[in-house]
Write a protein that holds these residues in place. Structure first.
Motif, PDB file in Angstrom:
ATOM      1  N   VAL A   1       0.832  -1.205   0.000  1.00  0.00           N
ATOM      2  CA  VAL A   1       0.000   0.000   0.000  1.00  0.00           C
ATOM      3  C   VAL A   1       0.867   1.256   0.000  1.00  0.00           C
ATOM      4  O   VAL A   1       0.581   2.223  -0.716  1.00  0.00           O
ATOM      5  N   TRP A   2       1.944   1.245   0.787  1.00  0.00           N
ATOM      6  CA  TRP A   2       2.861   2.389   0.770  1.00  0.00           C
ATOM      7  C   TRP A   2       3.430   2.581  -0.636  1.00  0.00           C
ATOM      8  O   TRP A   2       3.436   3.692  -1.177  1.00  0.00           O
ATOM      9  N   HIS A   3       3.895   1.514  -1.239  1.00  0.00           N
ATOM     10  CA  HIS A   3       4.510   1.574  -2.563  1.00  0.00           C
ATOM     11  C   HIS A   3       3.524   2.063  -3.629  1.00  0.00           C
ATOM     12  O   HIS A   3       3.851   2.966  -4.405  1.00  0.00           O
ATOM     13  N   LEU A   4       2.342   1.501  -3.680  1.00  0.00           N
ATOM     14  CA  LEU A   4       1.398   1.927  -4.726  1.00  0.00           C
ATOM     15  C   LEU A   4       1.024   3.388  -4.554  1.00  0.00           C
ATOM     16  O   LEU A   4       0.836   4.114  -5.540  1.00  0.00           O
ATOM     17  N   THR A   5       0.961   3.839  -3.305  1.00  0.00           N
ATOM     18  CA  THR A   5       0.639   5.240  -3.061  1.00  0.00           C
ATOM     19  C   THR A   5       1.809   6.138  -3.430  1.00  0.00           C
ATOM     20  O   THR A   5       1.627   7.212  -4.020  1.00  0.00           O
ATOM     21  N   ARG A   6       3.024   5.695  -3.121  1.00  0.00           N
ATOM     22  CA  ARG A   6       4.207   6.472  -3.504  1.00  0.00           C
ATOM     23  C   ARG A   6       4.311   6.586  -5.017  1.00  0.00           C
ATOM     24  O   ARG A   6       4.646   7.653  -5.533  1.00  0.00           O
ATOM     25  N   VAL A   7       4.039   5.494  -5.734  1.00  0.00           N
ATOM     26  CA  VAL A   7       4.107   5.536  -7.196  1.00  0.00           C
ATOM     27  C   VAL A   7       3.069   6.515  -7.743  1.00  0.00           C
ATOM     28  O   VAL A   7       3.377   7.358  -8.600  1.00  0.00           O
ATOM     29  N   GLN A   8       1.845   6.427  -7.244  1.00  0.00           N
ATOM     30  CA  GLN A   8       0.815   7.359  -7.710  1.00  0.00           C
ATOM     31  C   GLN A   8       1.227   8.797  -7.403  1.00  0.00           C
ATOM     32  O   GLN A   8       1.140   9.676  -8.272  1.00  0.00           O
ATOM     33  N   ASP A   9       1.677   9.040  -6.208  1.00  0.00           N
ATOM     34  CA  ASP A   9       2.100  10.378  -5.791  1.00  0.00           C
ATOM     35  C   ASP A   9       3.216  10.896  -6.698  1.00  0.00           C
ATOM     36  O   ASP A   9       3.130  11.998  -7.259  1.00  0.00           O
ATOM     37  N   ASP A  10       4.257  10.101  -6.872  1.00  0.00           N
ATOM     38  CA  ASP A  10       5.417  10.484  -7.674  1.00  0.00           C
ATOM     39  C   ASP A  10       5.046  10.730  -9.139  1.00  0.00           C
ATOM     40  O   ASP A  10       5.391  11.760  -9.717  1.00  0.00           O
ATOM     41  N   HIS A  11       4.339   9.786  -9.728  1.00  0.00           N
ATOM     42  CA  HIS A  11       4.064   9.871 -11.167  1.00  0.00           C
ATOM     43  C   HIS A  11       3.037  10.948 -11.516  1.00  0.00           C
ATOM     44  O   HIS A  11       3.183  11.638 -12.525  1.00  0.00           O
ATOM     45  N   VAL A  12       2.000  11.073 -10.692  1.00  0.00           N
ATOM     46  CA  VAL A  12       0.993  12.106 -10.965  1.00  0.00           C
ATOM     47  C   VAL A  12       1.601  13.490 -10.739  1.00  0.00           C
ATOM     48  O   VAL A  12       1.390  14.401 -11.543  1.00  0.00           O
TER      49      VAL A  12
ATOM     50  N   PRO B   1      -2.998   1.156  10.351  1.00  0.00           N
ATOM     51  CA  PRO B   1      -3.566   1.306   9.011  1.00  0.00           C
ATOM     52  C   PRO B   1      -3.906   2.760   8.694  1.00  0.00           C
ATOM     53  O   PRO B   1      -3.849   3.175   7.538  1.00  0.00           O
ATOM     54  N   GLY B   2      -4.234   3.545   9.729  1.00  0.00           N
ATOM     55  CA  GLY B   2      -4.621   4.938   9.514  1.00  0.00           C
ATOM     56  C   GLY B   2      -3.540   5.783   8.883  1.00  0.00           C
ATOM     57  O   GLY B   2      -3.833   6.730   8.143  1.00  0.00           O
ATOM     58  N   LEU B   3      -2.287   5.478   9.162  1.00  0.00           N
ATOM     59  CA  LEU B   3      -1.197   6.222   8.537  1.00  0.00           C
ATOM     60  C   LEU B   3      -1.185   5.946   7.030  1.00  0.00           C
ATOM     61  O   LEU B   3      -1.047   6.872   6.218  1.00  0.00           O
ATOM     62  N   LEU B   4      -1.362   4.695   6.656  1.00  0.00           N
ATOM     63  CA  LEU B   4      -1.393   4.329   5.235  1.00  0.00           C
ATOM     64  C   LEU B   4      -2.589   4.944   4.519  1.00  0.00           C
ATOM     65  O   LEU B   4      -2.454   5.511   3.438  1.00  0.00           O
ATOM     66  N   THR B   5      -3.772   4.831   5.129  1.00  0.00           N
ATOM     67  CA  THR B   5      -4.962   5.377   4.468  1.00  0.00           C
ATOM     68  C   THR B   5      -4.943   6.899   4.467  1.00  0.00           C
ATOM     69  O   THR B   5      -5.431   7.518   3.522  1.00  0.00           O
ATOM     70  N   GLY B   6      -4.375   7.504   5.500  1.00  0.00           N
ATOM     71  CA  GLY B   6      -4.277   8.959   5.516  1.00  0.00           C
ATOM     72  C   GLY B   6      -3.424   9.475   4.370  1.00  0.00           C
ATOM     73  O   GLY B   6      -3.808  10.423   3.673  1.00  0.00           O
ATOM     74  N   TYR B   7      -2.270   8.850   4.191  1.00  0.00           N
ATOM     75  CA  TYR B   7      -1.403   9.248   3.082  1.00  0.00           C
ATOM     76  C   TYR B   7      -2.089   8.958   1.749  1.00  0.00           C
ATOM     77  O   TYR B   7      -2.111   9.809   0.851  1.00  0.00           O
ATOM     78  N   HIS B   8      -2.678   7.779   1.628  1.00  0.00           N
ATOM     79  CA  HIS B   8      -3.330   7.449   0.361  1.00  0.00           C
ATOM     80  C   HIS B   8      -4.467   8.432   0.066  1.00  0.00           C
ATOM     81  O   HIS B   8      -4.619   8.886  -1.077  1.00  0.00           O
ATOM     82  N   ASP B   9      -5.270   8.763   1.058  1.00  0.00           N
ATOM     83  CA  ASP B   9      -6.380   9.697   0.843  1.00  0.00           C
ATOM     84  C   ASP B   9      -5.879  11.065   0.396  1.00  0.00           C
ATOM     85  O   ASP B   9      -6.487  11.706  -0.464  1.00  0.00           O
ATOM     86  N   ALA B  10      -4.763  11.522   0.972  1.00  0.00           N
ATOM     87  CA  ALA B  10      -4.199  12.815   0.573  1.00  0.00           C
ATOM     88  C   ALA B  10      -3.726  12.774  -0.883  1.00  0.00           C
ATOM     89  O   ALA B  10      -3.962  13.710  -1.657  1.00  0.00           O
ATOM     90  N   VAL B  11      -3.083  11.681  -1.270  1.00  0.00           N
ATOM     91  CA  VAL B  11      -2.643  11.524  -2.662  1.00  0.00           C
ATOM     92  C   VAL B  11      -3.853  11.410  -3.577  1.00  0.00           C
ATOM     93  O   VAL B  11      -3.887  12.013  -4.659  1.00  0.00           O
TER      94      VAL B  11
END
Length: 171
Positions: A45-56, A101-111
């Protein structure tokens, strides 16, 4: 339906699946690694969110949420600040540990919110704009957005699978 609406729908499904993959998991389940070396739910989940964040961010000329939103500091992973997880060794996968899990979903939601903002601004012409000339053929914005969508869906599917393995072995 316009192309941007299809992309918005697709990225929304990633968000839904990210939440489903991590909600209710404690630290042991988040970091469990099948066969002792596979990717954990937390890393996926961290990785997929980082990729989305970086690439977008790169495609739209925006700052990464990871850096601008202070998420790198909140996670405190001890990895290079621009690390997205690409090519991580098993040791680096193990280094991606989160408290909840909240740290992961918080970051993902922001991205996700930043991604939606970028997608809402799209025109059909924008999707044909070349964003990466390092490939043959050069990558257009439309191709990049679909590529990230595909990669994220694959990784969140893997996270759901690992969750099932971990939850099943605990039953």
């Amino acid at each position: 339906m316009h192309a941007k609406d299809i992309l918005i729908e697709g990225y929304g499904r990633i968000r839904e699946e990210v939440h489903a993959a991590v909600e209710g998991l404690g630290p042991d389940a988040l970091h469990a690694r099948p066969a002792g070396h596979a990717n954990s739910v937390a890393w996926l989940v961290w990785h997929l969110t980082r990729v989305q964040d970086d690439h977008v961010a790169d495609a739209f000329g925006l700052d990464q949420v990871w850096l601008a939103g202070g998420w790198a500091d909140r996670f405190g992973l001890g990895l290079p600040r621009h690390d997205t997880g690409y090519g991580h060794t098993p040791a680096k996968v193990a280094a991606v540990r989160v408290g909840s899990p909240g740290l992961l979903t918080g970051y993902h939601d922001a991205v996700h919110e930043r991604t939606l903002g970028a997608l809402r601004s799209l025109t059909a012409k924008d999707l044909d704009e070349v964003v990466d000339e390092g490939w043959d053929p050069p990558v257009t914005l439309g191709v990049r957005l679909v590529s990230v969508l595909s990669d994220d869906l694959q990784h969140v599917g893997q996270a759901a699978y690992v969750r099932g393995l971990v939850r099943g072995s605990a039953a």
